[in-house]
Design a protein around this motif. Structure first.
Motif, short mmCIF file in Angstrom:
data_model
loop_
_atom_site.label_atom_id
_atom_site.label_comp_id
_atom_site.label_asym_id
_atom_site.label_seq_id
_atom_site.Cartn_x
_atom_site.Cartn_y
_atom_site.Cartn_z
N MET A 23 0.81 -1.01 -0.04
CA MET A 23 -0.02 0.11 -0.12
C MET A 23 0.99 1.28 -0.07
SD MET A 23 -2.79 1.38 2.82
CE MET A 23 -3.74 -0.38 2.91
N LYS A 24 0.67 2.32 -1.02
CA LYS A 24 1.28 3.42 -0.79
C LYS A 24 1.10 4.46 0.38
CE LYS A 24 1.98 3.44 -6.08
NZ LYS A 24 1.96 4.16 -7.15
N GLU A 25 1.93 5.17 0.40
CA GLU A 25 2.05 6.03 1.84
C GLU A 25 0.80 7.01 1.93
OE1 GLU A 25 4.93 9.34 4.13
OE2 GLU A 25 5.48 8.45 1.98
N ILE A 26 0.56 7.55 0.81
CA ILE A 26 -0.74 8.51 0.73
C ILE A 26 -2.02 7.91 1.22
CG2 ILE A 26 -0.92 8.26 -1.83
CD1 ILE A 26 -1.94 11.42 0.59
N LEU A 27 -2.14 6.56 0.92
CA LEU A 27 -3.36 5.82 1.21
C LEU A 27 -3.53 5.44 2.51
CD1 LEU A 27 -6.25 4.73 0.39
CD2 LEU A 27 -5.07 2.47 -0.45
N ARG A 28 -2.03 4.91 3.30
CA ARG A 28 -2.01 4.47 4.53
C ARG A 28 -2.46 5.68 5.53
NH1 ARG A 28 -1.99 0.05 6.87
NH2 ARG A 28 -0.40 -0.68 5.35
N ASP A 29 -1.87 6.99 4.87
CA ASP A 29 -2.08 8.16 5.76
C ASP A 29 -3.60 8.53 5.72
OD1 ASP A 29 0.48 8.36 6.14
OD2 ASP A 29 0.80 9.90 4.67
N ILE A 30 -4.36 8.38 4.59
CA ILE A 30 -5.72 8.43 4.40
C ILE A 30 -6.46 7.77 5.45
CG2 ILE A 30 -7.90 8.15 3.09
CD1 ILE A 30 -5.99 9.36 0.86
N ILE A 31 -6.21 6.55 5.63
CA ILE A 31 -6.73 5.36 6.52
C ILE A 31 -6.48 5.71 7.99
CG2 ILE A 31 -6.83 2.85 7.20
CD1 ILE A 31 -6.39 2.28 4.06
N ILE A 66 -3.31 0.86 -3.57
CA ILE A 66 -3.27 -0.37 -2.88
C ILE A 66 -2.29 -1.49 -3.35
CG2 ILE A 66 -4.58 -2.39 -2.18
CD1 ILE A 66 -7.20 -0.67 -2.59
N GLU A 67 -1.63 -1.28 -4.40
CA GLU A 67 -0.75 -1.89 -5.17
C GLU A 67 -1.12 -3.53 -5.30
OE1 GLU A 67 3.35 0.30 -4.00
OE2 GLU A 67 2.49 -0.35 -2.13
N VAL A 68 -2.14 -3.87 -5.84
CA VAL A 68 -2.60 -5.03 -6.30
C VAL A 68 -3.20 -4.90 -7.70
CG1 VAL A 68 -3.44 -5.67 -3.99
CG2 VAL A 68 -5.09 -4.65 -5.51
N PRO A 69 -2.83 -6.09 -8.46
CA PRO A 69 -3.47 -6.31 -9.56
C PRO A 69 -4.91 -5.95 -9.80
CG PRO A 69 -2.19 -8.05 -9.32
CD PRO A 69 -2.37 -7.38 -8.02
N ALA A 70 -5.57 -5.36 -10.95
CA ALA A 70 -6.82 -4.92 -10.95
C ALA A 70 -7.37 -4.83 -12.41
CB ALA A 70 -7.18 -3.58 -10.22
N VAL A 71 -8.57 -5.28 -12.42
CA VAL A 71 -9.22 -5.16 -13.67
C VAL A 71 -10.78 -4.79 -13.49
CG1 VAL A 71 -10.01 -7.68 -14.01
CG2 VAL A 71 -9.41 -6.37 -15.97
N ALA A 72 -11.24 -3.94 -14.51
CA ALA A 72 -12.67 -3.89 -14.62
C ALA A 72 -13.18 -4.59 -15.83
CB ALA A 72 -12.78 -2.28 -14.71
N LEU A 73 -14.41 -5.04 -15.42
CA LEU A 73 -15.31 -5.81 -16.33
C LEU A 73 -16.75 -5.14 -16.45
CD1 LEU A 73 -14.49 -9.66 -14.90
CD2 LEU A 73 -13.35 -8.38 -16.74
#
Length: 264
Positions: free
Chosen positions: A1-9, A214-221
């Motif tokens: 997880m990137k720092e900015i999202l960690r700080d937001i959470i 979040i740093e995970v693979p992702a795809v939208a269907l």
């Protein structure tokens, strides 16, 4: 997880429970999931997935719900949320501290060009963020970039396109304009068409920004539900049009969710 999202959470948890994913959706933070499915308005039951696997309703409210989908040794955390990029950001943020291997967004999409037919399964090659809320994921809300272009990890998207092909389905790569409003988009439709995107929906720009954080693979269907270029509306489809749409939603989409969840 990137720092900015960690700080937001972390900042969010100063004022709220640090286990909101359990409070809202019923998920166990100590459990590992093969995938997190993010589905505006779609429950597993709506896609009739429960006919082929075990579905457990963990939490269910008027607008939000959490489900555990289990098939063989696979576990999928499934969140049904309300539409809009703001809802997606809020509720994916809530689930960001869970343990999962990948994210899958599913939803309906409107087509802006006639070559996209009802029931077609599409995935964004890029999304144009037509709203403002994603700017709250930046260091400063003053760093707003109008109509920011958001690109997925195309190497991973191409992998999913190949998985679909091996299963006998076509997953079309297409550009998407993300609108923050449905009612008012028609008033600005000529301007939206100037972006020359293939499709229009609400959440995929925010989805891919969250996946990157979040740093995970992702795809939208995305299943094509209407076509403004062909004058096929969301409401008032013919029986033949309904059958094409529901085949994409209830046959192709569930199959792809399981294929992606089990892929390495």
């Amino acid at each position: 997880m990137k720092e900015i999202l960690r700080d937001i959470i972390d900042k969010f948890c100063e004022y709220n429970s640090n286990d909101v994913a359990n409070v809202i959706f019923g998920f166990d933070k100590d459990e590992h999931y093969d995938a997190l499915v993010v589905a505006p308005s779609y429950s597993p039951y709506k896609l009739k997935i429960d006919s082929d696997c075990k579905v457990t309703t963990l939490r269910e409210g008027a607008y939000l719900a959490g489900y555990l989908v289990e098939k063989d040794d696979m576990k999928i955390a499934w969140i049904k949320i309300s539409s809009s990029d703001s809802n997606l950001i809020d509720h994916v943020s809530v689930c960001a501290t869970l343990s999962f291997d990948k994210m899958i967004f599913i939803g309906a999409v409107g087509a802006l060009k006639p070559e996209f037919k009802l029931g077609d399964l599409c995935t964004p090659s890029y999304s144009i963020a037509g709203g403002y809320v994603h700017t709250f994921l930046k260091k400063s809300i003053k760093d707003f970039i109008p109509f920011e272009r958001v690109e997925p990890d195309m190497e991973y998207v191409d992998k999913i396109v190949e998985i679909a092909k091996e299963d006998g389905y076509e997953l079309k790569k297409a550009s998407v304009f993300c609108t923050p409003t449905v009612a008012a988009e028609y008033y600005h439709l000529d301007e939206i068409k100037e972006f020359d995107t293939d499709l229009i929906e609400m959440e995929t720009a925010a989805f891919y920004i969250m996946a990157d954080l979040i740093e995970v693979p992702a795809v939208a269907l995305l299943v094509v539900s209407d076509n403004l270029a062909s004058n096929i509306s969301l409401i008032g489809r013919t029986d033949e049009e309904e059958q094409k749409y529901y085949y994409g939603r209830e046959v192709v989409l569930p199959s792809m969710i399981f294929k992606i969840a089990e892929s390495k």
